[in-house]
Design a protein around this motif. Structure first.
Motif, PDB file in Angstrom:
ATOM      1  N   THR A 212      99.446 -22.060  38.758  1.00 54.16           N
ATOM      2  CA  THR A 212     100.772 -22.447  39.229  1.00 54.16           C
ATOM      3  C   THR A 212     100.723 -23.401  40.420  1.00 54.16           C
ATOM      4  O   THR A 212     101.709 -24.083  40.685  1.00 54.16           O
TER       5      THR A 212
ATOM      6  N   GLN B  67     102.629 -27.112  39.138  1.00 56.57           N
ATOM      7  CA  GLN B  67     103.881 -26.654  39.741  1.00 56.57           C
ATOM      8  C   GLN B  67     105.090 -26.928  38.852  1.00 56.57           C
ATOM      9  O   GLN B  67     106.041 -26.147  38.834  1.00 56.57           O
ATOM     10  N   GLN B  68     105.060 -28.011  38.088  1.00 63.03           N
ATOM     11  CA  GLN B  68     106.169 -28.318  37.184  1.00 63.03           C
ATOM     12  C   GLN B  68     106.311 -27.230  36.115  1.00 63.03           C
ATOM     13  O   GLN B  68     107.416 -26.818  35.781  1.00 63.03           O
TER      14      GLN B  68
ATOM     15  N   THR C 231     102.156 -13.533  36.154  1.00 62.16           N
ATOM     16  CA  THR C 231     103.191 -13.341  35.141  1.00 62.16           C
ATOM     17  C   THR C 231     102.553 -13.675  33.806  1.00 62.16           C
ATOM     18  O   THR C 231     101.924 -14.724  33.670  1.00 62.16           O
TER      19      THR C 231
ATOM     20  N   THR D  53     107.836 -24.099  37.632  1.00 61.71           N
ATOM     21  CA  THR D  53     109.285 -24.272  37.755  1.00 61.71           C
ATOM     22  C   THR D  53     109.958 -24.151  36.397  1.00 61.71           C
ATOM     23  O   THR D  53     110.973 -23.455  36.249  1.00 61.71           O
ATOM     24  N   GLN D  54     109.402 -24.815  35.407  1.00 60.92           N
ATOM     25  CA  GLN D  54     109.981 -24.802  34.057  1.00 60.92           C
ATOM     26  C   GLN D  54     110.106 -23.379  33.500  1.00 60.92           C
ATOM     27  O   GLN D  54     111.109 -23.032  32.884  1.00 60.92           O
ATOM     28  N   PHE D  55     109.102 -22.559  33.744  1.00 56.95           N
ATOM     29  CA  PHE D  55     109.098 -21.195  33.214  1.00 56.95           C
ATOM     30  C   PHE D  55     109.641 -20.176  34.219  1.00 56.95           C
ATOM     31  O   PHE D  55     109.543 -18.978  34.008  1.00 56.95           O
ATOM     32  N   GLN D  56     110.183 -20.670  35.317  1.00 56.93           N
ATOM     33  CA  GLN D  56     110.829 -19.848  36.340  1.00 56.93           C
ATOM     34  C   GLN D  56     109.925 -18.718  36.838  1.00 56.93           C
ATOM     35  O   GLN D  56     110.321 -17.550  36.916  1.00 56.93           O
ATOM     36  N   ILE D  57     108.706 -19.086  37.187  1.00 58.69           N
ATOM     37  CA  ILE D  57     107.743 -18.118  37.694  1.00 58.69           C
ATOM     38  C   ILE D  57     108.106 -17.780  39.132  1.00 58.69           C
ATOM     39  O   ILE D  57     108.123 -18.647  40.006  1.00 58.69           O
ATOM     40  N   ARG D  58     108.424 -16.526  39.378  1.00 56.21           N
ATOM     41  CA  ARG D  58     108.830 -16.062  40.707  1.00 56.21           C
ATOM     42  C   ARG D  58     107.756 -15.209  41.369  1.00 56.21           C
ATOM     43  O   ARG D  58     107.723 -15.050  42.578  1.00 56.21           O
TER      44      ARG D  58
ATOM     45  N   ASN E  53     105.301  -8.880  34.555  1.00 52.59           N
ATOM     46  CA  ASN E  53     104.819  -9.321  35.865  1.00 52.59           C
ATOM     47  C   ASN E  53     103.842  -8.292  36.409  1.00 52.59           C
ATOM     48  O   ASN E  53     104.084  -7.102  36.315  1.00 52.59           O
TER      49      ASN E  53
END
Length: 145
Positions: free
Chosen positions: A95, A99-100, A112, A103-108, A126
């Motif tokens: 990640t 980084q894109q 994950t 963001t696209q897969f909404q990794i918080r 997660n």
């Protein structure tokens, strides 16, 4: 896109694979090892979309080098990838480097793990798991197909 470039998980050389040959279990041009099965493959912006949309289920580990649970989970992910050869492809997405995609897969949070088949997300979890629990979760996720 008529071809993707992927790094061999064995010798780390770059290989170009025609998209229409992804399901033929391609081998590395340098070391002749399997490119997409048996060991996790590096996921990038250039190859992830094609791999997710292929006929073979894909298991993605979103991780980072600084994440201790991610580093501890890596051997489990690799062991299970060899256990599931021919049933699913395993991909690791750093990640920090991608980084894109994070963001696209909404990794918080990381790690994950996501499972896809033919472009559809089957399941997500997660956190790091022991091998037995991860294998059980993965079998359940693949059966949702």
């Amino acid at each position: 896109m008529s071809a993707i470039t992927t790094r061999c998980p064995h010798c780390k050389s770059l290989n170009r694979i025609p998209v229409n040959r992804l399901n033929e279990a391609p081998n590395c041009g340098k070391c002749q090892s399997k490119l997409l099965d048996g060991k996790p493959v590096e996921g990038t912006e250039e190859n992830l979309s094609v791999l997710i949309n292929s006929d073979i289920p894909v298991v993605i580990d979103f991780w980072a080098t600084w994440c201790n649970p991610c580093v501890g989970f890596a051997p489990v992910f690799e062991d299970v990838s060899s256990d599931f050869t021919g049933k699913a492809r395993f991909i690791k997405v750093d990640t920090e480097a991608q980084q894109q995609l994070a963001t696209q897969f909404q990794i918080r949070s990381i790690p994950t793990i996501m499972v896809f088949h033919k472009g559809n997300r089957l399941d997500v979890i997660n956190g790091a798991l022991p091998k037995s629990q991860f294998t059980r979760w993965l079998n359940d996720a693949l059966n949702k197909n």
